[in-house]
Design a protein around this motif. Structure first.
Motif, PDB file in Angstrom:
ATOM      1  N   ASP A   1       6.160   3.033   6.783  1.00 60.26           N
ATOM      2  CA  ASP A   1       4.778   2.560   6.538  1.00 60.26           C
ATOM      3  C   ASP A   1       4.075   3.420   5.489  1.00 60.26           C
ATOM      4  O   ASP A   1       3.369   4.382   5.835  1.00 60.26           O
ATOM      5  CB  ASP A   1       4.015   2.583   7.879  1.00 60.26           C
ATOM      6  CG  ASP A   1       2.646   1.931   7.727  1.00 60.26           C
ATOM      7  OD1 ASP A   1       1.841   2.060   8.660  1.00 60.26           O
ATOM      8  OD2 ASP A   1       2.377   1.338   6.667  1.00 60.26           O
ATOM      9  N   ASN A   2       4.111   3.192   4.356  1.00 61.31           N
ATOM     10  CA  ASN A   2       4.771   2.078   3.683  1.00 61.31           C
ATOM     11  C   ASN A   2       5.504   2.558   2.429  1.00 61.31           C
ATOM     12  O   ASN A   2       5.480   1.924   1.372  1.00 61.31           O
ATOM     13  CB  ASN A   2       3.752   0.997   3.319  1.00 61.31           C
ATOM     14  CG  ASN A   2       4.438  -0.224   2.730  1.00 61.31           C
ATOM     15  OD1 ASN A   2       5.574  -0.549   3.072  1.00 61.31           O
ATOM     16  ND2 ASN A   2       3.732  -0.872   1.813  1.00 61.31           N
TER      17      ASN A   2
ATOM     18  N   HIS B   1       0.845  -1.195   0.000  1.00 62.70           N
ATOM     19  CA  HIS B   1       0.000   0.000   0.000  1.00 62.70           C
ATOM     20  C   HIS B   1       0.880   1.245   0.000  1.00 62.70           C
ATOM     21  O   HIS B   1       1.944   1.273   0.616  1.00 62.70           O
ATOM     22  CB  HIS B   1      -0.973  -0.003   1.190  1.00 62.70           C
ATOM     23  CG  HIS B   1      -0.383   0.339   2.516  1.00 62.70           C
ATOM     24  ND1 HIS B   1      -0.314   1.625   3.014  1.00 62.70           N
ATOM     25  CD2 HIS B   1       0.191  -0.460   3.451  1.00 62.70           C
ATOM     26  CE1 HIS B   1       0.233   1.603   4.208  1.00 62.70           C
ATOM     27  NE2 HIS B   1       0.549   0.358   4.516  1.00 62.70           N
TER      28      HIS B   1
ATOM     29  N   GLU C   1      -5.253   1.646   2.427  1.00 65.29           N
ATOM     30  CA  GLU C   1      -5.027   0.531   3.366  1.00 65.29           C
ATOM     31  C   GLU C   1      -5.276   1.009   4.784  1.00 65.29           C
ATOM     32  O   GLU C   1      -5.897   0.316   5.595  1.00 65.29           O
ATOM     33  CB  GLU C   1      -3.593   0.004   3.223  1.00 65.29           C
ATOM     34  CG  GLU C   1      -3.277  -1.234   4.046  1.00 65.29           C
ATOM     35  CD  GLU C   1      -2.701  -0.943   5.427  1.00 65.29           C
ATOM     36  OE1 GLU C   1      -2.499  -1.894   6.200  1.00 65.29           O
ATOM     37  OE2 GLU C   1      -2.483   0.252   5.750  1.00 65.29           O
ATOM     38  N   GLU C   2      -4.817   2.233   5.034  1.00 65.02           N
ATOM     39  CA  GLU C   2      -4.950   2.762   6.404  1.00 65.02           C
ATOM     40  C   GLU C   2      -6.413   3.010   6.770  1.00 65.02           C
ATOM     41  O   GLU C   2      -6.749   3.159   7.944  1.00 65.02           O
ATOM     42  CB  GLU C   2      -4.146   4.072   6.532  1.00 65.02           C
ATOM     43  CG  GLU C   2      -2.671   3.956   6.180  1.00 65.02           C
ATOM     44  CD  GLU C   2      -1.850   3.176   7.205  1.00 65.02           C
ATOM     45  OE1 GLU C   2      -0.628   3.052   7.005  1.00 65.02           O
ATOM     46  OE2 GLU C   2      -2.458   2.650   8.175  1.00 65.02           O
TER      47      GLU C   2
ATOM     48  N   ASP D   1       4.743  -4.727   3.504  1.00 68.79           N
ATOM     49  CA  ASP D   1       4.285  -3.524   4.203  1.00 68.79           C
ATOM     50  C   ASP D   1       5.229  -3.264   5.371  1.00 68.79           C
ATOM     51  O   ASP D   1       5.235  -4.022   6.332  1.00 68.79           O
ATOM     52  CB  ASP D   1       2.853  -3.768   4.721  1.00 68.79           C
ATOM     53  CG  ASP D   1       2.235  -2.532   5.355  1.00 68.79           C
ATOM     54  OD1 ASP D   1       1.058  -2.614   5.740  1.00 68.79           O
ATOM     55  OD2 ASP D   1       2.949  -1.532   5.498  1.00 68.79           O
ATOM     56  N   MET D   2       6.026  -2.201   5.309  1.00 64.46           N
ATOM     57  CA  MET D   2       7.025  -1.857   6.326  1.00 64.46           C
ATOM     58  C   MET D   2       8.233  -2.778   6.235  1.00 64.46           C
ATOM     59  O   MET D   2       8.416  -3.676   7.049  1.00 64.46           O
ATOM     60  CB  MET D   2       6.421  -1.896   7.734  1.00 64.46           C
ATOM     61  CG  MET D   2       5.333  -0.862   7.953  1.00 64.46           C
ATOM     62  SD  MET D   2       4.521  -0.985   9.575  1.00 64.46           S
ATOM     63  CE  MET D   2       5.844  -0.819  10.722  1.00 64.46           C
TER      64      MET D   2
END
Ligand SMILES: [Zn+2]
Length: 526
Positions: free
Chosen positions: A160-161, A135, A194-195, A222-223
């Motif tokens: 992120d991210n 994302h 995504e968040e 992710d991350m």
């Protein structure tokens, strides 16, 4: 900068806002660097040379710049990020747009997934899809529900991210540099919102741009930006048989330390696929104090770590995209409880075969002096008592005191014991029957359908040869004496018959090691 954005600015009174001025600066910088990049030598034989720290820094620097204002979905910053992704993807020969309109799939409140595809080269398998997703949105200036504070400041979302998004751009570049594209088709999916609740990936799963049934594997990153001591969180490895060993294959030097998460929860974009019954892996380098704070900045990123993880994902996807067959989704994964060995609890001490406690100080001086004898134990039945010093027991001859407990574990009855007893001139000899059965190796295991190439150790008997060799609960036993682990019965035979010492090939946290297990057997009589 995408056309629609300029028009939108025009609508709001024509004067470029501070936002657009900042954006101009950031993208101007990015374009300058990419113009320089244009002079890069042509595609080198090793496609991974396309994954460069310079480019990772450029992508993260742009995406996590204040100019993009934390890339909240549907905002200027979010859309500018989408524009940046498209401008980068357009530069990669062989990668084509895969959105519902051009590169994007619009949905919800101005949200847009950015989708790119590298068509497969195999007429049979190119209809099958592997999705690599990341994302690109973040939380803007944060709010009560999505920020750990302080609120009101740009949450740059470097880890992120921006980190995973940057890696995905570089992966697209690397795959496109292959002389022959992989056999299966690759979909590079840059998810939006995504968040806001995995909205981009959920939307795609319900409005797929490729038949959902053809998606054979999803890899979600992710991350990736804070790799520490090689620790990599691995989620979803039980969603198809053999996913774990597919990952392990790409950790040849064991620099990565896989943390196998037992559960799959809806905390990133792998989840909608998992819930839809598609094998899905999620990889991240772990949470940290800056998570969902304005302080999640570029200067804290471990770029060598991002590159290392991108490299691993490249090999993982490349191997899967070229495999003759891929495993299907394990339905059981949705309901099964996490295996107990994943979170080993202290094991109840097995009933002692001998039943004595040794004096610690004496033990440190290589002397086995009894301080306690357990009621009802083999020792008390044979008349051993506190103060006795064991000189010999079974094939232990007093050399290495540390071996006495292990030899008690492996000794076959009846057992000869010689002790030195205070107040007795000569040593005392007794014969006794140790409790329980001897062990040869000292492990219990289970065959796990999610890990078909190994047996998982569920018990390591204290003081056994296995424990002395360093085997642990949760170890994946891949080979015994150079032979693969197949069935329970075969493994039982291997452990009973393989000559001493037995070589074990195990995998622990993604690292494969060969361990020689010394069995402490009695010396063979000529
Ligand atoms: Zn995230």
């Amino acid at each position: 900068m995408s056309r629609s954005l300029c028009h939108r600015v025009a609508e709001f009174g024509g004067q470029p806002t501070q936002f657009v001025r900042n954006l101009g600066t950031a993208l101007g910088l990015a374009l300058a660097v990419s113009a320089a990049r244009a002079e890069d030598p042509p595609a080198t034989p090793n496609p991974l040379d396309r994954v460069t720290i310079t480019d990772l820094k450029r992508h993260c620097g742009t995406l996590a710049s204040d100019a993009l204002e934390g890339r909240e979905a549907g905002t200027n910053g979010g859309q500018a990020a989408a524009a940046y992704l498209q401008s980068e993807l357009r530069k990669i020969p062989g990668i084509t747009a895969a959105g519902s309109s051009g590169w994007v799939q619009e949905f919800g409140n101005n949200f847009r997934n950015v989708l790119a595809v590298l068509p497969g080269s195999d007429p049979e398998l190119r209809s099958e899809i592997i999705v690599i997703g990341a994302h690109y949105d973040h939380v803007g200036r944060g709010n009560q529900t999505n920020s750990h504070g302080p609120l009101g400041y740009i949450h740059n979302g470097a880890d992120d991210n921006a980190s995973g998004t940057a890696a995905l751009l570089e992966l697209a570049d690397a795959f496109a540099a292959l002389k022959t594209p992989p056999r299966r088709t690759l979909l590079f999916a840059f998810w939006d919102a995504e968040e806001a609740g995995l909205l981009g990936s959920r939307h795609w799963v319900t409005h797929p741009t490729h038949p959902l049934k053809d998606v054979r594997l999803v890899v979600n990153i992710d991350m990736l930006g804070r790799l520490r001591e090689g620790k990599l969180i691995v989620v979803g490895w039980r969603s198809a048989a053999g996913l774990r060993s597919r990952l392990v294959r790409h950790n040849p030097i064991g620099d990565l330390d896989f943390q196998y998460e037992p559960k799959v929860i809806a905390d990133s974009d792998h989840y909608p696929f998992y819930a839809a019954g598609i094998p899905a892996l999620h990889l991240d380098s772990g949470k940290h104090d800056d998570y969902h704070r304005p302080s999640d900045d570029v200067d804290k990123l471990n770029f060598a770590g991002i590159r290392r993880l991108a490299e691993m994902v490249f090999h993982l996807v490349h191997q899967a995209a070229n495999a003759d067959r891929l495993p299907n989704f394990r339905r059981e994964a949705l309901t099964e409880v996490a295996p107990a060995w994943l979170t080993p609890r202290p094991q109840p001490a097995p009933s002692a075969r001998l039943g004595v406690v040794f004096d610690v100080q004496q033990f440190a001086q290589n002397r086995a002096v009894i301080t306690q004898v357990t009621p009802g134990s083999a020792a008390i039945k044979a008349g051993l008592r506190p103060g006795d010093r064991i000189l010999k027991i079974a094939h232990w001859d007093g050399d290495q005191v540390n071996d006495i407990r292990t030899i008690v574990q492996v000794a076959k009855n009846p057992v000869q014991v010689r002790v030195e007893r205070p107040g007795t001139a000569t040593p005392v000899d007794v014969t006794l029957g140790l409790a329980g059965d001897p062990v040869r190796v000292g492990v219990s295991w289970e065959l796990d359908p999610a890990i078909p190439e190994a047996a998982i150790l569920t018990r390591v008997v204290p003081d056994s040869p296995a424990e002395r060799a360093g085997l642990k609960i949760g170890d994946a036993l891949m080979q015994v004496g150079g032979e693969p682990v197949e069935t329970d019965e075969k493994l039982r035979q291997q452990l009973l018959t393989k000559p001493n010492p037995i070589s074990f090939k195990i995998e622990r946290h993604g690292r494969v090691a060969d361990i020689a297990v010394e069995l402490f057997e009695p010396p063979s009589v000529p």
